[in-house]
Design an enzyme around this catalytic site. Structure first.
Site: not given
Length: 344
Positions: A102, A284-288, A308
């Site tokens: 990340q 989970f993908l949102g913040d990545q 996050h």
């Protein structure tokens, strides 16, 4: 020298601030000083797992770094001339390989390069490697970024020993990502694995997840099973929905005394929960995606605005100025919109 000053205790206040801040320092060439690192945590300061990402980015960008040691509450990172190279990250424990990625992926997107990381591939409190390979990279490819992540060997808590290699091509054509809602689920896919355990563990996890998904959706389900050897035992499952927009996923890890059926059902239920608001991007993908969206532009609908995500937006804007508009409250579905795309 003008520093970008970051309060490491802001918002989520954990390792993510470090990963995003140091990656953006490499991308923009701006030196960063992060203070009060993890100030609100029981054991403040840098932990061993945070150092791996920082040192990998140091190598990639020939940076000068001060305070990169366990327990340090201040980190100064001055990037040098970044160039594509092969970065090796040997995590001796089951420290998370995906959390190092990340930090590395956004920086490598602007430089190119390859990596080889040993450690934990499927460990608590971090995305499993199958999530990054099948959900994160799928979304990044829609944004014009080409990257590869290869799983060579699994690594579980406490022994680690997993091995992941891969490469990132310089991000030449940045495409805005517009992914607000999904209208239909075409199918479900997944990977259920068992390491140093009988094959039936992986099979039971997969069967249980499939049964749960079929209760809610009338779409084909194909979950592959994988049985392998590594330093220690472990199991897990990642299931994702192929929608008419992006992929959304749920995952779960096995542990001693936890029936394989429970593991499979947990992953399926997490996925169903992510699909319920009908937004295109899971929590989970949102913040990545935040560091990538800043440069590509677009807008995404997220199943849940997390702490996050909001923290990542804040860190990115410390470097780039106002970039995003976030609609929705923490814990609720929402929309993240790029209002001013950044140039490097």
């Amino acid at each position: 020298m003008e520093w970008v000053e970051i309060d490491g205790s802001y918002g989520e206040g954990g390792g993510q601030i470090l990963r995003t801040a140091v990656a953006l320092s490499v991308i923009t060439g701006k030196p960063v000083r992060i203070h009060r690192i993890r100030a609100n945590r029981p054991n403040p300061g840098l932990r061993p797992q945070h150092l791996h990402g920082i040192l990998a980015l140091k190598e990639l960008s020939n940076a000068r770094v001060k305070g990169a040691k366990v327990g340090s509450t201040v980190l100064e990172f001055v990037p040098g001339r970044a160039e594509p190279k092969h970065v090796k990250v040997p995590i001796k424990t089951a420290g998370s390989i995906t959390l190092v990625l990340q930090a590395l992926l956004p920086a490598m997107a602007f430089i190119g390069g390859s990596f080889e990381i040993t450690g934990g591939t499927d460990v608590p409190w971090s995305p499993p490697v199958d999530y990054l390979r099948n959900v994160t990279l799928f979304a990044l490819e829609k944004m014009g970024l080409r990257a590869e992540i290869e799983l060579k060997r699994r690594g579980h808590y406490p022994k680690g020993g997993g091995l992941v290699t891969g490469s990132v091509e310089p991000w030449e054509s940045k495409k805005p990502l517009v992914a607000l809602e999904w209208n239909k689920v075409d199918s479900f896919a997944g990977i259920s694995h068992a390491t140093n355990l009988p094959a039936h563990v992986a099979e039971r996890q997969a069967k249980s997840a499939e049964e749960r998904l079929r209760e809610f959706f009338n779409a084909p389900v194909e979950i592959e099973t994988e049985v392998s050897r590594s330093l220690g035992p472990g199991s897990g499952i990642v299931v994702w929905a192929e929608t008419d927009s992006l992929r959304l996923a749920g995952d779960a890890l096995g542990k001693r005394g936890k029936p394989a059926e429970v593991v499979g059902r947990e992953a399926a239920e997490e996925l169903i929960e992510q699909l319920t608001p009908r937004k295109a991007v899971d929590r989970f993908l949102g913040d990545q995606l935040i560091p990538f969206l800043a440069f590509a532009g677009g807008e995404i609908g997220v199943a849940e605005i997390t702490n996050h995500l909001v923290t990542n937006v804040w860190v990115v804007e410390r470097f780039l100025g106002r970039t995003f508009e976030v609609e929705g409250e923490i814990g609720e579905p929402g929309v993240v919109r790029v209002v001013r795309k950044a140039e490097v």
